[in-house]
Design a protein around this motif. Structure first.
Motif, PDB file in Angstrom:
ATOM      1  N   PRO A  96     -12.375  59.779 -91.511  1.00  0.00           N
ATOM      2  CA  PRO A  96     -11.664  60.853 -92.230  1.00  0.00           C
ATOM      3  C   PRO A  96     -11.797  60.748 -93.747  1.00  0.00           C
ATOM      4  N   TYR A  97     -11.820  59.520 -94.262  1.00  0.00           N
ATOM      5  CA  TYR A  97     -11.951  59.340 -95.707  1.00  0.00           C
ATOM      6  C   TYR A  97     -13.372  59.643 -96.180  1.00  0.00           C
ATOM      7  N   VAL A  98     -14.355  59.344 -95.347  1.00  0.00           N
ATOM      8  CA  VAL A  98     -15.727  59.742 -95.677  1.00  0.00           C
ATOM      9  C   VAL A  98     -15.792  61.253 -95.851  1.00  0.00           C
ATOM     10  N   ALA A  99     -15.188  61.977 -94.902  1.00  0.00           N
ATOM     11  CA  ALA A  99     -15.201  63.444 -94.968  1.00  0.00           C
ATOM     12  C   ALA A  99     -14.471  63.954 -96.208  1.00  0.00           C
ATOM     13  N   THR A 100     -13.349  63.346 -96.533  1.00  0.00           N
ATOM     14  CA  THR A 100     -12.590  63.761 -97.725  1.00  0.00           C
ATOM     15  C   THR A 100     -13.427  63.615 -98.991  1.00  0.00           C
ATOM     16  N   THR A 101     -14.095  62.474 -99.129  1.00  0.00           N
ATOM     17  CA  THR A 101     -14.886  62.248-100.333  1.00  0.00           C
ATOM     18  C   THR A 101     -16.106  63.154-100.370  1.00  0.00           C
ATOM     19  N   LEU A 102     -16.724  63.392 -99.208  1.00  0.00           N
ATOM     20  CA  LEU A 102     -17.838  64.342 -99.146  1.00  0.00           C
ATOM     21  C   LEU A 102     -17.391  65.727 -99.609  1.00  0.00           C
ATOM     22  N   ASN A 103     -16.220  66.140 -99.146  1.00  0.00           N
ATOM     23  CA  ASN A 103     -15.684  67.445 -99.542  1.00  0.00           C
ATOM     24  C   ASN A 103     -15.461  67.514-101.051  1.00  0.00           C
ATOM     25  N   ASN A 104     -14.868  66.473-101.610  1.00  0.00           N
ATOM     26  CA  ASN A 104     -14.615  66.449-103.054  1.00  0.00           C
ATOM     27  C   ASN A 104     -15.921  66.428-103.843  1.00  0.00           C
ATOM     28  N   LEU A 105     -16.881  65.650-103.356  1.00  0.00           N
ATOM     29  CA  LEU A 105     -18.173  65.572-104.032  1.00  0.00           C
ATOM     30  C   LEU A 105     -18.884  66.918-103.987  1.00  0.00           C
TER      31      LEU A 105
END
Length: 464
Positions: free
Chosen positions: A267-276
């Protein structure tokens, strides 16, 4: 008591403390006696005995040189230290008279060891007291942290923000725990106080990096979390290059963690991908942004299939962001589908939890209205803007610091639509209300809101 006397000698053999010492006098007598012995043996022709006697004389002369060196170092020690005890004062007084044995007797080892043991025991007690004080300060910091977070929920209090900050400050005054520093930075960031939040994030990031160097399994997640939040802040301040570095480091850490524990860290990978991806879009790198969004969305859909309550909000968020990107690339049909799916998800979530999800309903409505306006569907766009505005006005009544910027943004967008429909009088009212809000916000945070003031002034001038 302090004795500041220093010694000033050109030749130690003329110094009183040396020539009056019994050791020196005894050596001088032994040397004189040995010299006579060597001379006598040589006169009587006893060569072998004379050679042996000369060796003993050399030993005595060497002892004298060593005595000089040791006494000189003792003298230097007396000049370098502070004579601030009764024993040292008495020992020095004896030394000044060459009474080395008497000075040694004053420095009674048993008495000094007893005093040392008493001091060490007291020092241990003080260490224990300091540890207890530090523990209690940490406890107080935690209590103030919870109180600050409690006050952050009191939306009916007009001084909610100021009082929450005061309690956060008290938490840090008690003890600058990483939890308190991070939470205060996050609270300030939530309320658009970016300049105040940034040094707190930098402080806690350094703390977590240090801890992670010794215990990566425990603290690398905290390093990544802080980097992600700091990158959000840097992006909000248009420091895109720095933000990208922070996001990429956070993403690398989270990918590594997810390789070992996907359930926890994907889930945190996805969050950072979204922010990036948001950042990449802001830099017009649309192709890279789309890949980042799509990877995030794929992860979140998979997670939501098993746990919809937890992960459907993330699916909706990424759909909304992806729709913005699709709209930017003039792919209106695909963008509309993404917006509408996101809006449907947020409306469903808001039914059971309006406080959390109504802001997202309003954001998605505002974005969808922008798309509808771009397709000249003015009537539908107006309905979407007005629903978003109504939600945001309601939210701003209890939390103006957070939601007034959104009210102003939707008013500005609605005014643009009204102007496009030649409804100039209504558009002017909307622009002027947006301008008034943004002027007020810029008084306390000019770095963030003055550009919005300028934009609204420009729009109003175009209308006029």
């Amino acid at each position: 008591m302090t004795d500041t006397k220093t010694y000033n000698i050109g030749n130690i053999e003329t110094a009183q403390f040396f020539v009056q010492s019994l050791d020196y006098q005894a050596l001088e007598k032994s040397i004189a006696k040995q010299k006579k012995m060597v001379q006598l043996l040589m006169q009587t022709g006893e060569a072998e005995q004379a050679i042996e006697a000369e060796k003993e004389l050399d030993d005595l002369e060497h002892q004298k040189e060593q005595l000089k060196e040791n006494v000189l170092r003792l003298y230097e020690a007396f000049t370098k230290i502070e004579i601030n005890t009764e024993r040292l004062a008495q020992a020095k007084a004896h030394f000044d008279q060459g009474e080395f044995r008497e000075a040694d007797a004053i420095l009674n080892a048993a008495d000094m060891a007893r005093d040392l043991n008493q001091l060490l025991e007291r020092d241990q007690q003080l260490d224990q007291q300091k540890a207890e004080i530090a523990q209690h300060r940490t406890q107080l910091a935690n209590e103030f942290l919870i109180k600050a977070r409690l006050w952050a929920t009191f939306y009916d209090q007009p001084n909610r923000f100021e009082q929450s900050c005061a309690y956060f400050e008290e938490a840090l005054r008690s003890s600058r725990t990483s939890e308190a520093v991070f939470e205060y930075a996050y609270f300030l960031q939530e309320h658009n106080c970016f300049d105040q939040a940034k040094p707190l994030y930098a402080e806690v990031l350094q703390t977590y990096r240090t801890l992670a160097a010794e215990n990566p399994r425990t603290y690398l997640p905290d390093v990544a979390m802080t980097l992600n939040n700091l990158a959000n802040l840097q992006a909000d301040q248009n420091d895109y290059a720095t933000a990208q570095g922070s996001y990429e480091e956070a993403l690398q850490i989270r990918r590594t963690l997810a390789a070992e524990n996907p359930r926890t860290y994907l889930p945190y990978v996805a969050t950072t991908l979204n922010n990036l991806a948001i950042l990449q879009k802001a830099q017009n790198d649309y192709a890279t942004a789309q890949r980042s969004y799509e990877e995030a969305l794929q992860i979140q859909r998979t997670l939501a299939a098993e746990n919809p309550r937890t992960y459907l909000p993330d699916v909706a968020m990424t759909l909304n962001n992806l729709a913005i990107l699709q709209q930017t690339q003039n792919d209106y049909a695909t963008a509309q589908g993404s917006y509408e799916e996101a809006l449907q998800l947020y409306r469903t979530l808001a039914e059971s939890n309006p406080r959390t999800y109504l802001p997202y309903v309003a954001t998605t409505l505002n974005n969808l209205a922008n798309l509808q306006k771009a397709q000249n569907d003015y009537a539908t766009a107006q309905g979407s803007y007005e629903e978003a505005l109504q939600i945001r006005r309601t939210l701003a009544e209890s939390n103006p610091r957070t939601y007034l910027p959104d009210v102003a943004m939707t008013l500005n967008n609605l005014a643009n639509l009204q102007k496009a429909q030649n409804d100039y009088a209504t558009a002017q009212g909307s622009y002027e209300e947006a301008l008034q809000i943004r002027r007020t916000l810029a008084e306390s945070n000019p770095r963030t809101y003055l550009p919005d003031v300028a934009m609204t002034l420009n729009n109003l001038a175009n209308l006029q």
